[in-house]
Scaffold this motif. Structure first.
Motif, mmCIF file in Angstrom:
data_model
loop_
_atom_site.group_PDB
_atom_site.id
_atom_site.type_symbol
_atom_site.label_atom_id
_atom_site.label_comp_id
_atom_site.label_asym_id
_atom_site.label_seq_id
_atom_site.Cartn_x
_atom_site.Cartn_y
_atom_site.Cartn_z
ATOM 1 N N PHE A 1 0.864 -1.181 0.000
ATOM 2 C CA PHE A 1 0.000 0.000 0.000
ATOM 3 C C PHE A 1 0.895 1.223 0.000
ATOM 4 O O PHE A 1 1.631 1.479 0.941
ATOM 5 C CB PHE A 1 -0.900 -0.015 1.241
ATOM 6 C CG PHE A 1 -1.702 1.253 1.456
ATOM 7 C CD1 PHE A 1 -2.396 1.850 0.416
ATOM 8 C CD2 PHE A 1 -1.765 1.832 2.719
ATOM 9 C CE1 PHE A 1 -3.137 3.013 0.613
ATOM 10 C CE2 PHE A 1 -2.502 2.988 2.934
ATOM 11 C CZ PHE A 1 -3.189 3.576 1.882
ATOM 12 N N GLU A 2 0.869 1.956 -1.109
ATOM 13 C CA GLU A 2 1.661 3.185 -1.234
ATOM 14 C C GLU A 2 0.877 4.310 -0.562
ATOM 15 O O GLU A 2 -0.071 4.852 -1.122
ATOM 16 C CB GLU A 2 1.906 3.500 -2.711
ATOM 17 C CG GLU A 2 2.657 2.418 -3.473
ATOM 18 C CD GLU A 2 4.155 2.454 -3.229
ATOM 19 O OE1 GLU A 2 4.628 3.368 -2.524
ATOM 20 O OE2 GLU A 2 4.866 1.569 -3.758
ATOM 21 N N ALA A 3 1.279 4.664 0.647
ATOM 22 C CA ALA A 3 0.488 5.567 1.480
ATOM 23 C C ALA A 3 0.837 7.033 1.302
ATOM 24 O O ALA A 3 0.134 7.895 1.831
ATOM 25 C CB ALA A 3 0.651 5.173 2.946
ATOM 26 N N VAL B 1 3.151 10.288 5.394
ATOM 27 C CA VAL B 1 2.470 9.918 6.630
ATOM 28 C C VAL B 1 3.094 10.709 7.772
ATOM 29 O O VAL B 1 4.300 10.627 8.016
ATOM 30 C CB VAL B 1 2.579 8.404 6.901
ATOM 31 C CG1 VAL B 1 2.084 8.066 8.298
ATOM 32 C CG2 VAL B 1 1.781 7.626 5.858
ATOM 33 N N LYS C 1 5.329 3.044 2.951
ATOM 34 C CA LYS C 1 4.890 1.809 2.317
ATOM 35 C C LYS C 1 4.455 0.823 3.389
ATOM 36 O O LYS C 1 5.211 0.518 4.311
ATOM 37 C CB LYS C 1 6.020 1.218 1.479
ATOM 38 C CG LYS C 1 6.398 2.076 0.270
ATOM 39 C CD LYS C 1 7.595 1.501 -0.474
ATOM 40 C CE LYS C 1 7.823 2.219 -1.795
ATOM 41 N NZ LYS C 1 7.971 3.671 -1.656
ATOM 42 N N LEU C 2 3.230 0.339 3.255
ATOM 43 C CA LEU C 2 2.697 -0.664 4.175
ATOM 44 C C LEU C 2 2.557 -1.976 3.412
ATOM 45 O O LEU C 2 1.740 -2.096 2.498
ATOM 46 C CB LEU C 2 1.347 -0.218 4.736
ATOM 47 C CG LEU C 2 0.606 -1.225 5.632
ATOM 48 C CD1 LEU C 2 1.450 -1.595 6.845
ATOM 49 C CD2 LEU C 2 -0.742 -0.675 6.060
ATOM 50 N N SER D 1 7.561 -3.572 5.477
ATOM 51 C CA SER D 1 7.002 -2.221 5.356
ATOM 52 C C SER D 1 8.138 -1.200 5.502
ATOM 53 O O SER D 1 9.302 -1.579 5.712
ATOM 54 C CB SER D 1 5.943 -2.000 6.442
ATOM 55 O OG SER D 1 4.804 -2.807 6.220
ATOM 56 N N LEU E 1 -2.446 3.813 10.033
ATOM 57 C CA LEU E 1 -2.084 3.517 8.643
ATOM 58 C C LEU E 1 -2.815 2.258 8.156
ATOM 59 O O LEU E 1 -3.280 2.201 7.011
ATOM 60 C CB LEU E 1 -0.571 3.339 8.533
ATOM 61 C CG LEU E 1 0.002 3.090 7.133
ATOM 62 C CD1 LEU E 1 -0.398 4.185 6.146
ATOM 63 C CD2 LEU E 1 1.522 2.969 7.196
ATOM 64 N N GLN E 2 -2.936 1.272 9.013
ATOM 65 C CA GLN E 2 -3.656 0.056 8.639
ATOM 66 C C GLN E 2 -5.133 0.345 8.352
ATOM 67 O O GLN E 2 -5.709 -0.220 7.407
ATOM 68 C CB GLN E 2 -3.529 -0.977 9.757
ATOM 69 C CG GLN E 2 -2.128 -1.533 9.932
ATOM 70 C CD GLN E 2 -1.930 -2.265 11.240
ATOM 71 O OE1 GLN E 2 -2.897 -2.679 11.888
ATOM 72 N NE2 GLN E 2 -0.681 -2.440 11.650
ATOM 73 N N ARG F 1 -6.311 3.075 7.153
ATOM 74 C CA ARG F 1 -6.327 3.677 5.811
ATOM 75 C C ARG F 1 -6.265 2.606 4.729
ATOM 76 O O ARG F 1 -6.979 2.689 3.723
ATOM 77 C CB ARG F 1 -5.140 4.630 5.645
ATOM 78 C CG ARG F 1 -5.317 6.015 6.212
ATOM 79 C CD ARG F 1 -4.165 6.914 5.785
ATOM 80 N NE ARG F 1 -4.023 6.957 4.335
ATOM 81 C CZ ARG F 1 -2.915 7.365 3.685
ATOM 82 N NH1 ARG F 1 -1.848 7.744 4.379
ATOM 83 N NH2 ARG F 1 -2.876 7.378 2.385
ATOM 84 N N LEU F 2 -5.417 1.611 4.920
ATOM 85 C CA LEU F 2 -5.323 0.508 3.957
ATOM 86 C C LEU F 2 -6.679 -0.147 3.761
ATOM 87 O O LEU F 2 -7.145 -0.314 2.624
ATOM 88 C CB LEU F 2 -4.309 -0.526 4.462
ATOM 89 C CG LEU F 2 -4.384 -1.926 3.832
ATOM 90 C CD1 LEU F 2 -3.941 -1.883 2.384
ATOM 91 C CD2 LEU F 2 -3.560 -2.924 4.630
ATOM 92 N N GLU G 1 -9.195 2.641 2.162
ATOM 93 C CA GLU G 1 -8.875 3.203 0.847
ATOM 94 C C GLU G 1 -8.705 2.143 -0.228
ATOM 95 O O GLU G 1 -9.033 2.376 -1.392
ATOM 96 C CB GLU G 1 -7.611 4.068 0.945
ATOM 97 C CG GLU G 1 -7.783 5.301 1.822
ATOM 98 C CD GLU G 1 -6.511 6.131 1.934
ATOM 99 O OE1 GLU G 1 -5.597 5.956 1.089
ATOM 100 O OE2 GLU G 1 -6.416 6.953 2.873
#
Length: 339
Positions: A11-13, A16, A28-29, A86, A112-113, A115-116, A119
Motif C-alpha cells: 500500500f503506497e500511502a 504519513v 509503504k505498508l 514495510s 495507517l492500517q 487507511r489501507l 482506501e
C-alpha cells in the motif's frame, strides 16, 4: 523473520505524519491477504505482525478448518512499520535511513492500517482484530481507536500498555546490540554479529519459562544440552534481520500505550473502557513479558472482556505457534469470538 517471505502487496500511502512529529514522505505498508472479501464487506479479520516477524510468521493460525479459515474470512495481515518489509530503517532512503528512521508508535501503525482497509478495500467494519505479542498491542489499539468498527478482539501474550518490567528487559536487549563496537551508532559497515548473537542469548532466557528449561524440553527438539540448544537455535536467530530494524521495533514496543494519542490524551482507563468489542485476552501463565496479572488489570476495566490464561510452560512462545496445545487454545478462543 523465522518464515520464508510469502507473497504480499504494498500500500503506497504517500506522506504519513507520525506522532513523533516527523513525516515519512513515501510510506509503504506491506500486507498479505488470505481468503476473499465478501459482497457485504463484513468478513474481515485484521491480524498484525509481531516483533521480528512478517506476515508469513502469522500463517500458523490461518487455514482450512481453523478459526481463521480463508474459506470463510478475508484475513489481512499488515506488516508493522520497521519490520524490514514495510517502511523501515533498512529500506528507507536518506535522510531517514538507518539510525535516522523516526520513532513509530502502535498508534501510527494502526492508523495507517485503517487507511489501507478503507482506501484499498472500502472496509469499514472489522469482524475480529487479533494478534500475538506486538500484534496483540495493535489488536488492542484497533479496538480502542475504532470501537465502532471492531466487533471482536483477541490478544494472545500481549498488552495494551508496555509494563515497566518489560521496558527494562527491552533495554537489555537493545544494549546487547548497541554496545557492539561494530554497531557504530547505527552506521555499521557490516552487521554487528556479536551484538546480534548477544541479543539472541538474552532473548532465550526470557521467551521461555524456567519450567521449560527445568523439564529440558530442548531434548524433544533434538538437542543434547542447553548450550547445544543455544548454539544451534539462538546464536544465529537474528542474523538475517537488520539491527536498525530491530531497534526500531524495540522503540515501538517500549512506547506502546493505548492511551497515548489524541483520542484519549493519556487516560488509560478511558481507552480501555472504550473497547466495546467482545474480547478474550489470553496471557500465558509463565510469560515473563506479559504476565497474566498485567492483563487482569486491563480486562477489569474493559466492558465485555474475558481473561483466559493459557496454562503452559512455553512462556511467551505459547502465543506463537510453537506448542500445539497452546495454539489449539488460541484457535478455540478465536472460534468463539467469530461464532
Amino acid at each position: 523473520m523465522s518464515a520464508e517471505l510469502t507473497p504480499y502487496e504494498i500500500f503506497e500511502a504517500g506522506p504519513v505524519h507520525l506522532q513523533c512529529g516527523i513525516t515519512l514522505p513515501d510510506a509503504k505498508l506491506a500486507y498479505a491477504t488470505y481468503g476473499r472479501l465478501n459482497a457485504a464487506l463484513d468478513n474481515v479479520v485484521v491480524y498484525p505482525t509481531r516483533y521480528g516477524g512478517s506476515h508469513a510468521d502469522n500463517e500458523f493460525l490461518i487455514g482450512p478448518g481453523m478459526a481463521l479459515d480463508p474459506e470463510k474470512y478475508f484475513i489481512i495481515v499488515p506488516n508493522m512499520l520497521g519490520n524490514g518489509v514495510s517502511s523501515s530503517p533498512s529500506n528507507t532512503p536518506v535522510p531517514l535511513a538507518g539510525p535516522d528512521f523516526p520513532l513509530i508508535t502502535q498508534y501510527d501503525n494502526v492508523m495507517l492500517q485503517e487507511r489501507l482497509l478503507r482506501e484499498v478495500f472500502g472496509i469499514t467494519k472489522v469482524r475480529l482484530a487479533c494478534g500475538w505479542s506486538m500484534g496483540g498491542q495493535q489488536a488492542y489499539h484497533w479496538a480502542a481507536l475504532f470501537p465502532d468498527k471492531v466487533e471482536a478482539m483477541a490478544c494472545f501474550c500481549g498488552q495494551a500498555i508496555t509494563a515497566g518490567h518489560t521496558y527494562v528487559f527491552l533495554e537489555g536487549v537493545k544494549h546487547a546490540l548497541i554496545t557492539d563496537p561494530a554497531w557504530m551508532q547505527g552506521r555499521y559497515k557490516e552487521p554487528p554479529w556479536r551484538g546480534l548473537t548477544a541479543k539472541g542469548r538474552v532473548w532465550a532466557g526470557w521467551v521461555l519459562s524456567q519450567e521449560w528449561f527445568r523439564e529440558e524440553l530442548w531434548r524433544g527438539m533434538g538437542y543434547v544440552s542447553v548450550e547445544d540448544y543455544l548454539k544451534n537455535v539462538w546464536d544465529a536467530m537474528y542474523y538475517g534481520l537488520d539491527a536498525n530494524d530491530m531497534l526500531s521495533l524495540i522503540a515501538t514496543w517500549q512506547a506502546c500505550d493505548i492511551s497515548a494519542n489524541p483520542l484519549y490524551n493519556g487516560d488509560r482507563e478511558a481507552a480501555l473502557k472504550a473497547i466495546t468489542a467482545k474480547s478474550i485476552v489470553l496471557p500465558c501463565r509463565t510469560d515473563f513479558y506479559f504476565p497474566p496479572e498485567d492483563n487482569a488489570r486491563e480486562v477489569a476495566v474493559m466492558p465485555d472482556a474475558e481473561l483466559r490464561v493459557i496454562d503452559s510452560v512455553w512462556g511467551h512462545y505459547a502465543g506463537g505457534g510453537r506448542n500445539q496445545p497452546d495454539t489449539d487454545a488460541i484457535d478455540a478462543a478465536l472460534r468463539e469470538l467469530l461464532a
